[in-house]
Write an enzyme that holds these catalytic residues in place. Structure first.
Site, PDB file in Angstrom:
ATOM      1  N   LYS A   1       0.833  -1.208   0.000  1.00  0.00           N
ATOM      2  CA  LYS A   1       0.000   0.000   0.000  1.00  0.00           C
ATOM      3  C   LYS A   1       0.864   1.253   0.000  1.00  0.00           C
ATOM      4  O   LYS A   1       0.649   2.166  -0.782  1.00  0.00           O
ATOM      5  CB  LYS A   1      -0.928  -0.010   1.223  1.00  0.00           C
TER       6      LYS A   1
ATOM      7  N   GLU B   1      10.275  -5.365   4.108  1.00  0.00           N
ATOM      8  CA  GLU B   1      10.492  -6.677   3.503  1.00  0.00           C
ATOM      9  C   GLU B   1      10.107  -6.672   2.023  1.00  0.00           C
ATOM     10  O   GLU B   1      10.841  -7.177   1.166  1.00  0.00           O
ATOM     11  CB  GLU B   1       9.676  -7.748   4.240  1.00  0.00           C
TER      12      GLU B   1
ATOM     13  N   GLY C   1      -5.283  -5.029   5.450  1.00  0.00           N
ATOM     14  CA  GLY C   1      -4.474  -5.950   4.661  1.00  0.00           C
ATOM     15  C   GLY C   1      -4.982  -7.372   4.687  1.00  0.00           C
ATOM     16  O   GLY C   1      -5.035  -8.055   3.661  1.00  0.00           O
ATOM     17  N   ARG C   2      -5.377  -7.851   5.867  1.00  0.00           N
ATOM     18  CA  ARG C   2      -5.816  -9.251   5.977  1.00  0.00           C
ATOM     19  C   ARG C   2      -7.218  -9.464   5.422  1.00  0.00           C
ATOM     20  O   ARG C   2      -7.700 -10.598   5.390  1.00  0.00           O
ATOM     21  CB  ARG C   2      -5.728  -9.705   7.433  1.00  0.00           C
TER      22      ARG C   2
ATOM     23  N   GLU D   1      -4.400 -11.736  14.157  1.00  0.00           N
ATOM     24  CA  GLU D   1      -4.081 -10.316  14.051  1.00  0.00           C
ATOM     25  C   GLU D   1      -5.312  -9.471  14.371  1.00  0.00           C
ATOM     26  O   GLU D   1      -5.193  -8.368  14.887  1.00  0.00           O
ATOM     27  CB  GLU D   1      -3.556  -9.985  12.645  1.00  0.00           C
TER      28      GLU D   1
ATOM     29  N   HIS E   1      -2.250 -38.542  11.090  1.00  0.00           N
ATOM     30  CA  HIS E   1      -1.049 -39.321  11.376  1.00  0.00           C
ATOM     31  C   HIS E   1       0.011 -38.480  12.081  1.00  0.00           C
ATOM     32  O   HIS E   1       1.185 -38.862  12.117  1.00  0.00           O
ATOM     33  CB  HIS E   1      -0.501 -39.921  10.082  1.00  0.00           C
TER      34      HIS E   1
ATOM     35  N   LYS F   1       9.107  -4.134  14.359  1.00  0.00           N
ATOM     36  CA  LYS F   1       9.560  -3.542  13.096  1.00  0.00           C
ATOM     37  C   LYS F   1      10.319  -2.240  13.347  1.00  0.00           C
ATOM     38  O   LYS F   1      11.341  -1.959  12.707  1.00  0.00           O
ATOM     39  CB  LYS F   1       8.356  -3.294  12.192  1.00  0.00           C
TER      40      LYS F   1
END
Length: 546
Positions: free
Chosen positions: A210, A216, A271-272, A357, A388, A508
Site C-alpha cells: 500500500k 520486507e 491488509g488481511r 491479528e 497421522h 519492526k
C-alpha cells in the site's frame, strides 16, 4: 452502537452464561445425542452453499439461547449495520471497515465520507480484468517482445497470505502454462528459489505494498529489479516487467513503474481483508477474471446472509459465539482448522493472520485492559495428513481443542475410491471425537485390563463440520467470508477492535534501529539490554569473518 463500556465479563448476559456453564460442563455429548434423536439434523444451518453442522458441540438449546442473548446484549446487530453502512468502526485509525464493499454489485451504494465507493471498486476490477486478459492472452509483452510465462507476487502479510492461499485453493481453475509464485520473506532464500529457474524476459513481478515502503516487500522488490535489469541489460525493462498494487504513486514512479500499471486500493480495507481487492491481481491472472468474479459472488452471498439472517440461523454468528463459549468458559486456547481438501492446504495459515491479528488484543475499544481471554490460536493441516501426526493430542490429550472440519461432496480430481475414503475419514473423526470409546467397549473387544486405559477415548471433544458441494471459486469466497464475519462477531462480543494491528509495529521499529548497527563500518555505540547488545556484537563478528 459501540459495545458497553462495562467489561463483557460483568454483564448479566455473561454472568448468566457462566452460571449455566457450571450446570452443563460435565454433560457428555453421548447424553445429549441420546436424549434427542433429532439433534444431528436440528443443530445445522445452511447458507451460500455451505452446510454448517454444529450438533457435536457441548451445548444445549439453553446454551444457544444464552449465547444469542449475549450477542444481542453486546449490540452485535447494530455493529453489523454500522460496518456495512461505512461507519468508522476502526476507532483507533478512524477508518471505515468495508471489505464487504469490494464485492458489492455494480449499482450498489456504499458511502464513505460522502462518496459512493462502489463505482471506484468496479473501475479497479475492470482494469484488473483487462490487464489479466492481456497477460493470459500473451498480448502483454516483456521488454524483448516475448510473452509473460511467469508471474511473481511480492508482498507480505495480507499482501501475500491471501493471494497465495487463493491461488493454491483455486489451482484447479488456474492457467497451467503460466507459472505463478509468491515471495514474502526478507530471507534471500525466498527470492532466490522463486527465480532460480525463470527467464527474466518472460517474468512479470507484481509489487504489492500500500505504501510502497514496507521494508520486507521493498527489499525483495529491489532485488527483483536488480535481477531483471541485470539479465535484460536495460533499465527501461522495468516498465514491462513490473506492475504495482499501491496507493503511493510517487514511490511507484520512482521505482520505474508507470502509474498506468498501478492498481490502487483504499484505507478502509485492512491488509488481511484485502485478497478480493487489487491485492488479488495475481489470483485473477492465474484463474481468469470470470472465476475471480465468481469468487466475489461467493463472498457477497455470505455477506448478505450475515447481514440479514436471524442470528439463530446465521452461520458466522453461530461460529463466532461457539468460539467465545469454548475460549472463555471451557478455557480452550486453540482452534484446529482441518480441511479435507488438498487444495486448501494454505487455508489454516491464512486464517492465522485473519483471526489472530484481528482479535489478539489486550484492551477494549475504549482502551481498558481486558479481564478475560480474547482471540484463540488458530492452526491446522489438511486431512488426512494430520490424522497421522497431531490428532493423537486432539483425541487423547489433556487439552480441549475445538475443531472445524471442512469437506466437499464432490472431488475436483476423481480417482477411484479416493474421495469416498477421504469423506469416510472426516465423518469418522467427528464421530470419534464426540463419542469416544469407553473402557467397557475396549474390554469387550478383548483388550486386557492393563491395556484398556491406553485404548480408551474420553470423547466429548467438540467439532463443527462444514460441507459444500465442491471447492469452486464461489465456495472459497463464501468460506473466507464465513471466517471474516465470525472474527467480527467474536471481536464485538469481547469489545475489541478487530481491524487494527498495532502489535506488529514495535518489533519492526526496533529492527530499523538495529539494521544500521549491524551494517556500520565501525563499532557502534549500543543502547540496548545486555542480551540484545551481545547478539548484535556476535553477528557483527561473524559477518566480518564471513
Amino acid at each position: 452502537m459501540a459495545p458497553s463500556q462495562k467489561s463483557v465479563a460483568e454483564t448479566p448476559a455473561w454472568q448468566a452464561l457462566a452460571k449455566h456453564f457450571e450446570q452443563v460442563r460435565g454433560i457428555h455429548l453421548r447424553e445429549l445425542f441420546a436424549a434427542d434423536n433429532t439433534r444431528g439434523e436440528r443443530m445445522t444451518a445452511e447458507a451460500a452453499g455451505l452446510y454448517f453442522d454444529y450438533s457435536k458441540h457441548r451445548v444445549t438449546d439453553e446454551t444457544m439461547k444464552l449465547l444469542l442473548a449475549l450477542a444481542e446484549a453486546r449490540g452485535l446487530r447494530e455493529r453489523i449495520d454500522a460496518m456495512f453502512r461505512g461507519d468508522k468502526i476502526n476507532a483507533t485509525e478512524k477508518r471505515a471497515v468495508l471489505h464487504t464493499a469490494l464485492r458489492a454489485p455494480r449499482g450498489a451504494s456504499v458511502v464513505v465520507d460522502g462518496q459512493n465507493v462502489v463505482p471506484e471498486v468496479h473501475a479497479t476490477l475492470d482494469r484488473m480484468a483487462e490487464f489479466s486478459r492481456r497477460v493470459r492472452d500473451g498480448e502483454w509483452k516483456g521488454h524483448t517482445g516475448r510473452r509473460i510465462r511467469a508471474v511473481i507476487n511480492i508482498g507480505i502479510g495480507g499482501s501475500d497470505l491471501g493471494p497465495v492461499m487463493a491461488y493454491e485453493a483455486l489451482h484447479h481453475y488456474s492457467m497451467r502454462d503460466l507459472t505463478v509464485r509468491f515471495v514474502s520473506n526478507v530471507d534471500g532464500t525466498d527470492f532466490a528459489e522463486a527465480t532460480r529457474d525463470l527467464d527474466a524476459a518472460e517474468t512479470l513481478f507484481i509489487i504489492s505494498s500500500k505504501t510502497f515502503t514496507t521494508l520486507e516487500t521493498m527489499t525483495n522488490a529491489h532485488s527483483a529489479r536488480d535481477w531483471s535489469v541485470r539479465a535484460l541489460g536495460d533499465e527501461k525493462a522495468v516498465a514491462r516487467h513490473f506492475v504495482a498494487v499501491s496507493t503511493n504513486a510517487a514511490e511507484v514512479v520512482k521505482f520505474g513503474i508507470d502509474t498506468a500499471n498501478m492498481f490502487g486500493f483504499w484505507d478502509w480495507v485492512g491488509g488481511r481483508y484485502s485478497m478480493d481487492s487489487a491485492i488479488g491481481l495475481s489470483t485473477m491472472i492465474a484463474i481468469g477474471p470470470e472465476n475471480f468474479t465468481a469468487m466475489l459472488e461467493g463472498f457477497r452471498a455470505l455477506d448478505e446472509h450475515f447481514r440479514a439472517a436471524p442470528f439463530e440461523r446465521n452461520l458466522p454468528v453461530l461460529m463466532g459465539l461457539l468460539a467465545v463459549w469454548y475460549n472463555n468458559f471451557f478455557g480452550a486456547e486453540t482452534v484446529a482448522v482441518l480441511p479435507y481438501e488438498q487444495y486448501l492446504k494454505r487455508f489454516p495459515a491464512y486464517l492465522q493472520q485473519l483471526t489472530m491479528e484481528s482479535n489478539g488484543k489486550h484492551v477494549t475499544l475504549d482502551g481498558a485492559v481486558v479481564n478475560y481471554q480474547t482471540g484463540p490460536i488458530f492452526w491446522g493441516e489438511p486431512g488426512t495428513n494430520g490424522q497421522h501426526s497431531f490428532y493423537q493430542m486432539i483425541h487423547q490429550g489433556t487439552k480441549l481443542i475445538p475443531c472445524d472440519f471442512i469437506a466437499f461432496d464432490e472431488p475436483l480430481n476423481p480417482l477411484g475410491r479416493h474421495h469416498d475414503l477421504l469423506i469416510a475419514n472426516v465423518i469418522a473423526q467427528g464421530e470419534a471425537l464426540a463419542f469416544g470409546k469407553t473402557a467397557e467397549q475396549v474390554k469387550a473387544e478383548g483388550a486386557p485390563d492393563w491395556l484398556a486405559p491406553h485404548r480408551t477415548f474420553e470423547g466429548n471433544r467438540p467439532s463443527t463440520t462444514i460441507m459444500a458441494r465442491r471447492l469452486s471459486p464461489a465456495t472459497l469466497g463464501a468460506l473466507v467470508a464465513l471466517y471474516e464475519h465470525s472474527v467480527f462477531t467474536q471481536g464485538s462480543i469481547w469489545g475489541v477492535n478487530s481491524f487494527d494491528q498495532w502489535g506488529v509495529e514495535l518489533g519492526k521499529a526496533l529492527a530499523q534501529k538495529i539494521i544500521p548497527e549491524l551494517e556500520a563500518a565501525n563499532e557502534p555505540a549500543l543502547n540496548h539490554d545486555s542480551s540484545t547488545a551481545a547478539l548484535i556484537r556476535r553477528y557483527r563478528k561473524a559477518r566480518r569473518k564471513a
